[in-house]
Scaffold this motif. Structure first.
Motif, mmCIF file in Angstrom:
data_model
loop_
_atom_site.group_PDB
_atom_site.id
_atom_site.type_symbol
_atom_site.label_atom_id
_atom_site.label_comp_id
_atom_site.label_asym_id
_atom_site.label_seq_id
_atom_site.Cartn_x
_atom_site.Cartn_y
_atom_site.Cartn_z
ATOM 1 N N SER A 160 -12.985 -2.302 3.415
ATOM 2 C CA SER A 160 -11.804 -1.951 2.621
ATOM 3 C C SER A 160 -10.605 -2.844 2.943
ATOM 4 N N THR A 161 -10.420 -3.188 4.227
ATOM 5 C CA THR A 161 -9.287 -4.028 4.600
ATOM 6 C C THR A 161 -9.392 -5.408 3.952
ATOM 7 N N LYS A 162 -10.593 -5.976 3.958
ATOM 8 C CA LYS A 162 -10.785 -7.292 3.345
ATOM 9 C C LYS A 162 -10.545 -7.233 1.835
ATOM 10 N N LYS A 218 -0.849 -7.139 7.700
ATOM 11 C CA LYS A 218 -2.074 -7.836 7.298
ATOM 12 C C LYS A 218 -1.852 -8.868 6.195
ATOM 13 N N LYS A 246 -0.345 -4.106 12.375
ATOM 14 C CA LYS A 246 -0.631 -3.547 11.054
ATOM 15 C C LYS A 246 -0.167 -4.456 9.919
ATOM 16 N N GLY A 257 0.838 -1.191 0.000
ATOM 17 C CA GLY A 257 0.000 0.000 0.000
ATOM 18 C C GLY A 257 0.877 1.246 0.000
ATOM 19 N N GLU A 283 -16.154 -0.063 5.433
ATOM 20 C CA GLU A 283 -15.680 -0.945 6.490
ATOM 21 C C GLU A 283 -15.102 -2.249 5.947
ATOM 22 N N MET A 306 -8.537 -5.137 0.236
ATOM 23 C CA MET A 306 -7.101 -4.997 -0.012
ATOM 24 C C MET A 306 -6.372 -6.314 0.260
ATOM 25 N N ASP A 307 -6.797 -7.048 1.291
ATOM 26 C CA ASP A 307 -6.203 -8.354 1.572
ATOM 27 C C ASP A 307 -6.417 -9.310 0.395
#
Length: 442
Positions: free
Chosen positions: A395-397, A160, A158, A132, A393, A399-400
């Motif tokens: 967004s993390t999933k 991930k 952090k 990122g 909410e 990007m993973d």
């Protein structure tokens, strides 16, 4: 470095040693091209073929303590086994290297002998691994040290990305440190390619000197197309015929400018005649390529226009005015159809679920393996824009999923073009192993 091959094309058993300059020479059909291509493929892909395993406890220690130190000598001691296993994997990969059937290489062996007692490590290594917009960890080796230090540069909470991806980065660093001085960057030249480059340079030099002598206003001013030549000149000695094939490619069909193509072919013929003169004068070959016949081909409509060519085909194409005219195949249609037909198979093999996160993971896999085509990048962008507007909410999933698909693809063998029907009876885990598809631990 010594290369050993068996049952490779015309080569039943052969070995050769690489030096600062290595020349492979021989008569026609003696295996020169097979040996050269196999060597090039190995030097180009060895990082993918070699496997260095990092203890999973080390990764856990990195995430817990923030730093680990690896003794590089421990992995140097494994070099013989790493190279042996890598060569076995590469031998199985030869059908893909040569774009040929598996049957042709089923008994082929390719092996590399390294002087493992004189391994010279890279003196200094320093890499920051980013994800990122931020950095995750550093991998460093100082001069004269045999210790590799991996240090987290962010809080462990952090981090991930899956452990297997961290392991991959460390493994790749060790490969570079241990092997990069042994395995040179591949550059292989055939005599035709080298000769063409040399003679083209000489031809330009002679032409420019002539311009200076007689003045550009009187001759060689380009008005007659005398500075042009075809896109490709191929000199081929086949079993049936010796041919000088001149090919010119055009984006569109434009018969009004056909004279320019003819001029380019005439320029190509002039270039070949100069090449003949060099062979006769400098190499003493009094009949150098005199027995070769010309064939002229233009490939048009390279922009994949769907209209058909209407030019009448002529049996003989031995002068520029009687060129063979071909419309470019609609390869994009084949590409699209192949992706559509195999999409579900890729889902299964890559472990991508059929939900939105699985689709995003597979889209990232496509981007990584299919050279970041605009279509797949557009799909990823669309999904990211959607999450920004509606589901921030998640967004993390998202990007993973992108990171996971990207990294799985980077370490996997190319999936495009595989004959999946050959794997119907093979267990899924075995298929993934053969394609080097490593899924993160669930």
């Amino acid at each position: 470095m010594k290369i050993k091959v068996k049952n490779l094309g015309a080569l039943k058993q052969a070995e050769f040693t690489l030096g600062d300059l290595t020349i492979i020479c021989g008569g026609n059909n003696t295996g020169k091209t097979y040996a050269t291509y196999a060597l090039f493929g190995f030097l180009y892909t060895w990082r993918r073929m070699f496997s260095i395993q990092i203890n999973g406890d080390k990764i856990e220690q990195l995430l817990t303590d923030g730093v680990i130190r690896l003794d590089i000598q421990e992995y140097v001691n494994q070099v013989e086994q790493i190279v042996f296993q890598g060569c076995q994997v590469y031998s199985q990969e030869l059908p893909n290297i040569f774009a040929a059937s598996v049957e042709r290489f089923k008994n082929t062996g390719f092996h590399v002998d390294l002087d493992i007692h004189n391994i010279s490590l890279v003196s200094k290594f320093d890499v920051i691994v980013n994800f990122g917009e931020g950095s995750l960890f550093s991998i460093t080796k100082s001069e004269e040290s045999t210790e590799l230090v991996i240090t987290l540069v962010v809080d462990k909470e952090k981090v991930k990305i899956p452990n297997v991806i961290i392991e991959r980065f460390i493994s790749d660093a060790l490969k570079n440190i241990i092997f990069v001085k042994f395995l040179p960057r591949p550059f292989i030249a055939s005599s035709e390619r080298t000769g063409a480059a040399i003679f083209r340079k000489d031809l330009n030099f002679d032409r420019n000197r002539l311009l200076e002598d007689i003045g550009s206003a009187t001759i060689f001013n380009g008005s007659k197309g005398e500075c042009k030549r075809a896109d490709f000149i191929i000199v081929a000695d086949t079993d049936r015929k010796k041919v000088i094939l001149c090919i010119e490619m055009k984006a569109k069909v434009d018969t009004a400018k056909e004279w320019t193509i003819i001029q380019q072919f005439k320029g190509a013929k002039c270039f070949v005649e100069y090449f003949k003169k060099i062979g006769k004068e400098f190499w003493g070959q009094t009949k150098f390529i005199d027995s070769y016949v010309y064939r002229f081909v233009t490939i048009r409509d390279i922009n994949i226009d769907k209209k058909t060519t209407r030019e009448k085909m002529i049996d003989n194409h031995d002068i520029p005015e009687r060129m063979l005219k071909i419309s470019s195949p609609h390869y994009l249609q084949f590409f699209s159809a192949h992706i559509t037909e195999t999409h579900d198979i890729w889902h299964i093999v890559t472990g991508s679920d059929t939900n939105i996160l699985g689709e995003i993971q597979l889209e990232a896999f496509y981007v990584s393996q299919l050279y970041a085509t605009r279509f797949w990048l557009a799909l990823l962008t669309k999904n990211l824009l959607k999450v920004v507007v509606y589901d921030i909410e998640l967004s993390t999933k998202y990007m993973d999923a992108i990171a996971q698909g990207w990294m799985i693809a980077k370490q996997a063998k190319p999936l495009f073009g595989i004959e999946w029907k050959l794997f119907w009876e093979t267990p899924l885990d075995d298929v993934r192993t053969s394609l080097n598809i490593i899924l993160p631990a669930s």
